[in-house]
Scaffold this active site. Structure first.
Site, PDB file in Angstrom:
ATOM      1  N   SER A  26       0.860  -1.176   0.000  1.00 10.87           N
ATOM      2  CA  SER A  26       0.000   0.000   0.000  1.00 10.87           C
ATOM      3  C   SER A  26       0.900   1.230   0.000  1.00 10.87           C
ATOM      4  CB  SER A  26      -0.884  -0.035   1.245  1.00 10.87           C
ATOM      5  OG  SER A  26      -1.631   1.153   1.360  1.00 10.87           O
ATOM      6  N   LYS A  32      -2.767   5.043  -2.753  1.00 11.34           N
ATOM      7  CA  LYS A  32      -3.733   5.896  -2.061  1.00 11.34           C
ATOM      8  C   LYS A  32      -4.086   7.077  -2.957  1.00 11.34           C
ATOM      9  CE  LYS A  32      -3.940   3.788   1.976  1.00 11.34           C
ATOM     10  NZ  LYS A  32      -5.183   3.325   2.601  1.00 11.34           N
ATOM     11  N   ASP A  89      -6.980   3.139  -3.303  1.00  8.59           N
ATOM     12  CA  ASP A  89      -7.729   3.189  -2.039  1.00  8.59           C
ATOM     13  C   ASP A  89      -7.962   4.657  -1.687  1.00  8.59           C
ATOM     14  OD1 ASP A  89      -8.852   2.889   0.468  1.00  8.59           O
ATOM     15  OD2 ASP A  89      -7.125   1.872   1.370  1.00  8.59           O
ATOM     16  N   GLU A 138     -10.941   0.851  -3.720  1.00 10.35           N
ATOM     17  CA  GLU A 138     -11.263   0.571  -2.315  1.00 10.35           C
ATOM     18  C   GLU A 138     -11.884   1.798  -1.649  1.00 10.35           C
ATOM     19  OE1 GLU A 138      -7.891  -1.092  -0.262  1.00 10.35           O
ATOM     20  OE2 GLU A 138      -8.763  -0.816   1.724  1.00 10.35           O
ATOM     21  N   ASP A 195     -13.735  -1.458   2.709  1.00 13.37           N
ATOM     22  CA  ASP A 195     -12.829  -1.591   3.861  1.00 13.37           C
ATOM     23  C   ASP A 195     -13.567  -1.031   5.077  1.00 13.37           C
ATOM     24  OD1 ASP A 195     -10.869  -1.204   5.822  1.00 13.37           O
ATOM     25  OD2 ASP A 195      -9.438  -0.158   4.551  1.00 13.37           O
ATOM     26  N   LYS A 244      -9.889  -6.757   7.725  1.00 15.20           N
ATOM     27  CA  LYS A 244      -8.860  -6.442   8.722  1.00 15.20           C
ATOM     28  C   LYS A 244      -9.412  -6.953  10.038  1.00 15.20           C
ATOM     29  CE  LYS A 244      -7.376  -2.135   6.494  1.00 15.20           C
ATOM     30  NZ  LYS A 244      -7.460  -0.663   6.560  1.00 15.20           N
ATOM     31  N   GLY A 260      -4.171  -4.143   6.034  1.00  9.83           N
ATOM     32  CA  GLY A 260      -3.222  -3.863   7.110  1.00  9.83           C
ATOM     33  C   GLY A 260      -3.481  -2.500   7.709  1.00  9.83           C
TER      34      GLY A 260
HETATM   35  O1  OSB Z   1      -7.168   1.938   4.330  1.00  5.95           O
HETATM   36  O2  OSB Z   1      -6.067   0.163   4.157  1.00  5.95           O
HETATM   37  C1  OSB Z   1      -6.196   1.280   4.646  1.00  5.95           C
HETATM   38  C2  OSB Z   1      -3.144   2.120   6.801  1.00  5.95           C
HETATM   39  C3  OSB Z   1      -3.735   2.817   7.821  1.00  5.95           C
HETATM   40  C4  OSB Z   1      -5.094   3.050   7.772  1.00  5.95           C
HETATM   41  C5  OSB Z   1      -5.862   2.561   6.712  1.00  5.95           C
HETATM   42  C6  OSB Z   1      -5.274   1.847   5.693  1.00  5.95           C
HETATM   43  C7  OSB Z   1      -3.884   1.645   5.722  1.00  5.95           C
HETATM   44  C8  OSB Z   1      -3.139   0.974   4.677  1.00  5.95           C
HETATM   45  C9  OSB Z   1      -1.815   0.391   5.061  1.00  5.95           C
HETATM   46  O3  OSB Z   1      -3.497   0.946   3.518  1.00  5.95           O
HETATM   47  C10 OSB Z   1      -1.683  -1.049   4.760  1.00  5.95           C
HETATM   48  C11 OSB Z   1      -0.456  -1.625   5.414  1.00  5.95           C
HETATM   49  O4  OSB Z   1      -0.489  -1.925   6.630  1.00  5.95           O
HETATM   50  O5  OSB Z   1       0.552  -1.777   4.720  1.00  5.95           O
HETATM   51 MG    MG Z   2      -8.331   0.821   2.997  1.00  7.75          MG
END
Ligand code: OSB
Ligand code: MG
Length: 374
Positions: free
Chosen positions: A137, A165, A191, A216, A241, A265, A293
């Site tokens: 990510s 992102k 995302d 996402e 998510d 998650k 994650g």
């Molecule tokens: O939306 O998936 C998400 C990290 C913090 C809060 C939300 C998200 C994320 C990530 C990180 O996308 C994923 C990772 O742990 O590598």
């Molecule tokens: Mg997400």
């Protein structure tokens, strides 16, 4: 099994590179760790994924600290627990929300149970895989050029899925440039962390033309109906998510058509019990799932990897190795990735298969508290 003591700790871990999403930037993670001990002296560590700010979920590390100490831990301590699957119903009865606080306790009990039985956590929950496919990510970058450079380097490392992102203004131009530079075949998704509204339909349809694996969480957490309207207008699957806070939201998604893929998650949904229930629902409904994650330390990562060994997890997860996040992780061995973009599960070791570096944790601890039954 009887949980006789839980030690709560807050540690601070600086990310190698700040992580920017539509609703904020994380430089340093404040991480809540639990150390659970049973009546035999067996111990297990778990991690609460609540963030520093309420920008992803209403929970923060500070609300979770309070809810674990006052409500979640007292409910499960000093009483006989036959099996860890009994814990989720126990924590849900007349106790609304606070899923991240509950998950830290619930998952810790799965790990404690696995360790006292001497089995791998992945095996305990019915995992079938010995390795899991890994994606990365990537936070919002300063320019399309910077994004192209970053993605090129990550593909070379072996990652099987690239998640970028996005937010209005850092989206269509960035992703179009990336597609032009790296071609139509790289496994690419975005995302938005709820950065869009239905009024942004032009941006969303522009993203729809880029051949993405999925988009996402484009809209708000509670906007299942709006996601359903949007999904009808898009060819690209929507992946939910934030909206999926438990199995009931998956049922709503299926009935309304709010999305076609689910990011699970375990911290967000309240632990392994609800994660396994969502896994089973999605497998039955033919909905692909993958494990997300929350910038976890190696402790939380171990749980995500174990969960992703279940058969329904058919897409690469946000399960990057320790070195992607930290100069030094708090577990030994650290989590590593093979050159083919997979992480091997240490199935010959009990629990998650990694041990906490307690000396390092001690040196990073800013507060701690001991909870005993009673
Ligand atoms: O939306 O998936 C998400 C990290 C913090 C809060 C939300 C998200 C994320 C990530 C990180 O996308 C994923 C990772 O742990 O590598
Ligand atoms: Mg997400």
């Amino acid at each position: 099994m009887n949980v006789e003591r839980i030690i709560m700790r807050e540690i601070s871990l600086r990310l190698k590179v700040p992580f920017r999403i539509s609703s904020g930037t994380t430089f340093e993670r404040r991480i809540l760790l639990l150390e659970l001990t049973d009546e035999n002296g067996t111990t297990a560590w778990s991690e609460c994924v609540a963030g520093e700010y309420p920008n992803y979920s209403p929970e923060t590390i500070d609300t979770a600290w309070l809810m674990i100490r006052e409500h979640a831990a007292p409910r499960v301590m000093g009483r006989a627990i036959e099996h860890p699957s009994d814990v989720w119903p126990l924590l849900e009865r007349d106790f609304r929300g606070h899923k991240m606080a509950k998950a830290a306790v619930e998952m810790g009990i799965w790990e404690l149970y696995a360790r006292r039985q001497g089995v791998a956590l992945a095996h305990l929950i019915g995992g079938k895989r010995s390795s899991v496919e890994t994606g990365i990510s990537i936070g919002i970058q300063s320019s399309p050029g910077a994004l192209i450079e970053e993605v090129t380097a990550r593909l070379a490392e072996g990652y099987r899925k690239i998640k970028v992102k996005v937010m209005p203004g850092s989206d269509v131009e960035f992703l179009s440039a990336l597609r032009r530079a790296l071609g139509p075949d790289i496994p690419l998704m975005v995302d938005a962390n709820s950065a869009y509204t239905p009024a942004d339909i032009d941006r969303l349809t522009a993203l729809d033309r880029l051949g993405l694996m999925m988009i996402e969480q484009p809209l708000g957490t509670d906007d299942l109906l709006q996601h359903a309207h949007l999904q009808k207008l898009l060819t690209t699957p929507i992946c939910l998510d934030e909206s999926i806070t438990g199995p009931d939201r998956v049922r709503d998604m299926l009935e309304l058509g709010s999305g076609r893929i689910v990011n699970i998650k375990p911290g967000r949904v309240g632990g392994f019990g609800p994660s396994i229930a969502i896994h089973d629902l999605c497998l039955e409904a033919g909905i692909p799932i993958w494990c997300g994650g929350m910038l976890e330390s190696g402790v939380g990562r171990g749980y995500n990897l174990a969960l992703a060994s279940l058969p329904g997890f058919t897409l690469p997860g946000d399960l990057s190795p320790s070195a992607r996040y930290w100069e030094r992780d708090i577990v030994t061995p650290e989590w590593t990735m093979e050159s083919d973009g997979t992480v091997l599960l240490p199935l010959d070791r009990p629990g998650t298969g990694v041990e906490v570096d307690t000396g390092l944790v001690e040196s990073l601890t800013s507060r701690s508290e001991v909870i005993i039954p009673g």
